[in-house]
Design an enzyme around this catalytic site. Structure first.
Site, PDB file in Angstrom:
ATOM      1  N   CYS A  90     -10.755   1.968   8.535  1.00 20.08           N
ATOM      2  CA  CYS A  90     -10.239   3.069   8.864  1.00 20.08           C
ATOM      3  C   CYS A  90     -11.251   2.999  10.263  1.00 20.08           C
ATOM      4  O   CYS A  90     -12.079   3.946  10.487  1.00 20.08           O
ATOM      5  CB  CYS A  90     -10.844   4.227   7.688  1.00 20.08           C
ATOM      6  SG  CYS A  90      -9.755   4.319   6.449  1.00 20.08           S
ATOM      7  N   CYS A  94       6.384   2.739  15.707  1.00 22.03           N
ATOM      8  CA  CYS A  94       4.638   2.686  15.388  1.00 22.03           C
ATOM      9  C   CYS A  94       3.853   2.653  16.569  1.00 22.03           C
ATOM     10  O   CYS A  94       2.519   1.766  16.699  1.00 22.03           O
ATOM     11  CB  CYS A  94       4.920   2.223  14.518  1.00 22.03           C
ATOM     12  SG  CYS A  94       5.476   0.657  13.988  1.00 22.03           S
ATOM     13  N   GLU A 115      19.632  -2.800   8.614  1.00 25.59           N
ATOM     14  CA  GLU A 115      18.972  -3.192   8.771  1.00 25.59           C
ATOM     15  C   GLU A 115      18.186  -4.529   8.051  1.00 25.59           C
ATOM     16  O   GLU A 115      19.529  -5.192   6.968  1.00 25.59           O
ATOM     17  CB  GLU A 115      18.309  -2.451   7.074  1.00 25.59           C
ATOM     18  CG  GLU A 115      16.726  -3.245   6.436  1.00 25.59           C
ATOM     19  CD  GLU A 115      15.455  -3.402   6.826  1.00 25.59           C
ATOM     20  OE1 GLU A 115      15.211  -2.190   8.326  1.00 25.59           O
ATOM     21  OE2 GLU A 115      14.763  -4.461   6.588  1.00 25.59           O
ATOM     22  N   CYS A 153     -14.924  -2.742   7.137  1.00 26.93           N
ATOM     23  CA  CYS A 153     -14.524  -2.805   5.792  1.00 26.93           C
ATOM     24  C   CYS A 153     -13.436  -2.199   7.817  1.00 26.93           C
ATOM     25  O   CYS A 153     -13.473  -1.836   8.506  1.00 26.93           O
ATOM     26  CB  CYS A 153     -13.852  -1.519   4.933  1.00 26.93           C
ATOM     27  SG  CYS A 153     -12.158  -1.242   4.706  1.00 26.93           S
ATOM     28  N   CYS A 189     -12.445   3.587  -2.902  1.00 32.75           N
ATOM     29  CA  CYS A 189     -12.158   4.219  -1.007  1.00 32.75           C
ATOM     30  C   CYS A 189     -11.369   5.096  -0.391  1.00 32.75           C
ATOM     31  O   CYS A 189     -10.270   6.009  -1.525  1.00 32.75           O
ATOM     32  CB  CYS A 189     -10.988   3.058  -0.913  1.00 32.75           C
ATOM     33  SG  CYS A 189      -9.287   2.543   0.567  1.00 32.75           S
ATOM     34  N   CYS A 246     -17.260   7.046   4.592  1.00 34.03           N
ATOM     35  CA  CYS A 246     -17.152   5.402   3.369  1.00 34.03           C
ATOM     36  C   CYS A 246     -17.947   4.452   3.856  1.00 34.03           C
ATOM     37  O   CYS A 246     -18.893   4.623   5.058  1.00 34.03           O
ATOM     38  CB  CYS A 246     -16.291   5.415   4.380  1.00 34.03           C
ATOM     39  SG  CYS A 246     -15.457   3.185   2.751  1.00 34.03           S
ATOM     40  N   GLN A 262       7.045   4.887   3.806  1.00 31.47           N
ATOM     41  CA  GLN A 262       6.390   5.315   4.699  1.00 31.47           C
ATOM     42  C   GLN A 262       5.188   5.466   4.400  1.00 31.47           C
ATOM     43  O   GLN A 262       4.562   5.904   3.122  1.00 31.47           O
ATOM     44  CB  GLN A 262       6.666   6.738   5.362  1.00 31.47           C
ATOM     45  CG  GLN A 262       8.506   5.972   6.512  1.00 31.47           C
ATOM     46  CD  GLN A 262       7.604   5.648   7.954  1.00 31.47           C
ATOM     47  OE1 GLN A 262       6.095   5.286   8.319  1.00 31.47           O
ATOM     48  NE2 GLN A 262       8.787   5.418   8.673  1.00 31.47           N
TER      49      GLN A 262
HETATM   50  C1  LIG Z   1       9.041   0.363  10.844  1.00 32.54           C
HETATM   51  S1  LIG Z   1      10.041   0.251  10.222  1.00 32.54           S
HETATM   52  C2  LIG Z   1      11.638   1.280  10.337  1.00 32.54           C
HETATM   53  C3  LIG Z   1      11.603   2.192   8.298  1.00 32.54           C
HETATM   54  C4  LIG Z   1      12.347   3.131   8.109  1.00 32.54           C
HETATM   55  N1  LIG Z   1      12.723   3.486   9.700  1.00 32.54           N
HETATM   56  C5  LIG Z   1      11.938   3.732   7.237  1.00 32.54           C
HETATM   57  O1  LIG Z   1      11.136   5.149   8.219  1.00 32.54           O
HETATM   58  O2  LIG Z   1      11.864   3.717   6.126  1.00 32.54           O
HETATM   59  C6  LIG Z   1      11.437  -1.281  10.569  1.00 32.54           C
HETATM   60  C7  LIG Z   1      12.296  -1.795   9.852  1.00 32.54           C
HETATM   61  O3  LIG Z   1      13.048  -2.301  11.005  1.00 32.54           O
HETATM   62  C8  LIG Z   1      12.809  -3.614   9.657  1.00 32.54           C
HETATM   63  N2  LIG Z   1      13.573  -4.497  11.048  1.00 32.54           N
HETATM   64  C9  LIG Z   1      12.154  -5.162  11.923  1.00 32.54           C
HETATM   65  N3  LIG Z   1      13.443  -6.792  12.234  1.00 32.54           N
HETATM   66  C10 LIG Z   1      14.220  -6.008  12.659  1.00 32.54           C
HETATM   67  C11 LIG Z   1      15.708  -6.734  12.488  1.00 32.54           C
HETATM   68  N4  LIG Z   1      15.565  -7.882  13.511  1.00 32.54           N
HETATM   69  N5  LIG Z   1      16.956  -6.240  12.184  1.00 32.54           N
HETATM   70  C12 LIG Z   1      16.840  -5.530  11.834  1.00 32.54           C
HETATM   71  N6  LIG Z   1      15.488  -5.325  11.281  1.00 32.54           N
HETATM   72  C13 LIG Z   1      14.716  -5.221  11.073  1.00 32.54           C
HETATM   73  C14 LIG Z   1      12.160  -4.303   8.734  1.00 32.54           C
HETATM   74  O4  LIG Z   1      12.650  -4.329   8.110  1.00 32.54           O
HETATM   75  C15 LIG Z   1      11.321  -2.701   8.847  1.00 32.54           C
HETATM   76  O5  LIG Z   1      12.628  -1.796   7.423  1.00 32.54           O
END
Ligand SMILES: C[S@@+](CC[C@H](N)C(=O)[O-])C[C@H]1O[C@@H](n2cnc3c(N)ncnc32)[C@H](O)[C@@H]1O
Length: 468
Positions: free
Chosen positions: A84, A425, A349, A81, A176, A75, A299
């Site tokens: 990456c 992650c 969530e 940037c 990009c 790139c 994702q």
């Molecule tokens: C890594 S994402 C997971 C997404 C989902 N498992 C997926 O694969 O699409 C983490 C999620 O945790 C939520 N989150 C962050 N802090 C939180 C909390 N204190 N209580 C509940 N959910 C929370 C975020 O809004 C986000 O949607």
């Protein structure tokens, strides 16, 4: 570090290996030196930028030898940037280092017995793998040292990415490699049109300017969502821009805009206008449809998300009669993905809009054995919740980078589900949480998954089972 060391050049540092956050490690006078933008095998002179008594940080200012593992970055924006950072390292080695990060974090932080970490699942696409990019308009285009020194006048309006650690400087992106489909064409055409029509690009310091932000989302089903964010309520010019986008890109299936005059770029609390097409796009996995609205999380590497979810489902070892809790469920993607193999799935969530999407995703797929609840995990998952719901046989948890709140970990220990599948992650916080869970759980399997080629980020799935 003594002040004397700052800006000092230390010579011929052999770069040994990659540490966390993508930086590399070398040694000087017995002290660890962290260096960015280098590769193991490089020998470099380092200008010290920061340090403590036990380590130093610096930047490479001269290369004596380049690592044999280097590849030519593809790139033109590489190095400036921040997107990456690992393009100069061949992909096989990127995967090796990512897996090693997981091993290191579990050895150093979790300090519990672990099985051999499985070979990382690489991404089939190492370019054009993202389904979402977020570009910023700015009247403070980043100029290179050469451009500044040339004394020439340059266009200062830009549309691209933030320069790392400089909130007001934007690198103008020409191409990009992260997103395919019409992404590059959409961004470049909108910038060209805006320049030709002398529309104002956002001035972040003065918080003024019409064009503020551009989000492009694509799906593996070939749909495209484009969201243009305007910093001023200028109906005439907004119409001009949106009409241009509509006529130039008939392939955009969801064209939206939002007027945002707030101090920040987030629009979760603002109303979006659907200018053309539908207010959502749809992703598909094993025949299941996932509706993605402009505010929904999905994702960012769709193909690899499927691989990740398959690992999570495999580690859950469902037979059909289990109650599954899907914690941090987002838009309920994992919950809906495993629902067919379970008796009941309960998703929790924080974001209410995501929970609405999760319910909708169950509905449009005819899934009737899911329930979703919105709220902060540490508050929702309490004694009352547990007494009102069936005890989980399997807990799938996928928290944000910070990992789980200590109270949530305590509740998981109290629930004592036979199996926990921990998707993360950030292996460092995952290892920290696993150390706490080790009071009752043992680690059965560890599977790293590469969702983000050309970066140091790694996703990791751990299967935990109750100790006998
Ligand atoms: C890594 S994402 C997971 C997404 C989902 N498992 C997926 O694969 O699409 C983490 C999620 O945790 C939520 N989150 C962050 N802090 C939180 C909390 N204190 N209580 C509940 N959910 C929370 C975020 O809004 C986000 O949607």
């Amino acid at each position: 570090m003594s002040r004397k060391m700052k800006n000092k050049i230390i010579t011929e540092v052999a770069i040994e290996r990659i540490a966390s956050e993508g930086k590399c490690i070398g040694h000087h006078d017995g002290k660890v030196v962290f260096v960015g933008n280098v590769a193991p095998g490089d020998i470099v002179d380092v200008r010290i930028t920061k340090g403590k008594s036990s380590f130093m940080e610096g930047e490479a200012v001269h290369f004596h030898q380049y690592s044999k593992d280097r590849v030519e970055p593809f790139c033109a924006h590489f190095g400036t940037c921040g997107g990456c950072k690992w393009q100069h390292i061949n992909y096989d080695l990127q995967k090796t280092y990512k897996r090693q990060q997981v091993v290191d974090q579990f050895e150093r932080i979790a300090k519990v017995p672990i099985p051999e970490v499985l070979p990382i699942l690489g991404s089939a696409n190492t370019r054009y793998y993202r389904n979402k990019l977020d570009f910023t308009f700015s009247n403070k285009k980043w100029l290179t040292i050469e451009q500044i020194r040339s004394g020439e006048e340059f266009e200062r309006n830009a549309l691209g990415f933030h320069i790392p650690k400089m909130f007001d400087k934007i690198i103008d992106i020409d191409h990009c490699y992260l997103q395919g489909g019409p992404s590059n064409d959409v961004r470049n055409s909108l910038r060209e049109f805006s320049l030709q029509n002398r529309l104002s690009f956002y001035d972040i310091r003065n918080q003024a300017g019409l064009l503020r932000n551009l989000i492009i989302r694509t799906t593996s089903t070939g749909q495209t969502m484009v969201i243009v964010q305007f910093g001023e309520d200028d109906a005439e010019n907004i119409q001009l821009v949106m009409e241009f986008m509509k006529s130039k890109f008939p392939e955009i299936t969801s064209l939206l805009y939002v007027i945002n005059t707030k101090g920040n770029e987030t629009f979760h609390d603002l109303e979006l206008v659907t200018f053309a097409g539908l207010p959502y796009i749809e992703e598909e996995m094993e025949g299941l449809k996932f509706r993605i609205g402009p505010k929904s999380f999905y994702q960012t590497n769709s193909d690899q998300a499927y691989e990740l979810y398959k690992v999570a489902r495999d580690f859950a070892e469902l037979k059909g009669d289990e109650v599954v809790y899907d914690l941090y469920t987002g838009t309920g993607t994992i919950a809906n993905f495993v629902a067919k193999q379970a008796k009941q799935v309960i998703g929790v969530e924080y974001v209410e809009a995501a929970i609405e999407d999760a319910k909708l995703n169950s509905e449009i797929n005819g899934i009737t054995n899911t329930q979703f609840y919105a709220g902060d995990m540490k508050d929702v998952l309490n004694e009352e919740f547990i007494s009102q719901h069936a005890a989980p046989d399997v807990i799938i948890t996928d928290p944000p980078r910070a990992g789980m709140h200590e109270d949530v970990v305590k509740m998981l220990l109290r629930l004592a589900a036979p199996t926990i599948v921990y998707v993360s992650c950030n292996p460092a916080t995952q290892a920290r949480d696993v150390a706490l869970l080790a009071e009752k759980y043992q680690v059965e399997r560890i599977q790293p998954v590469d969702m983000f080629p050309q970066t140091y980020h790694v996703e990791n799935v751990v299967q935990l089972t109750l100790k006998p």
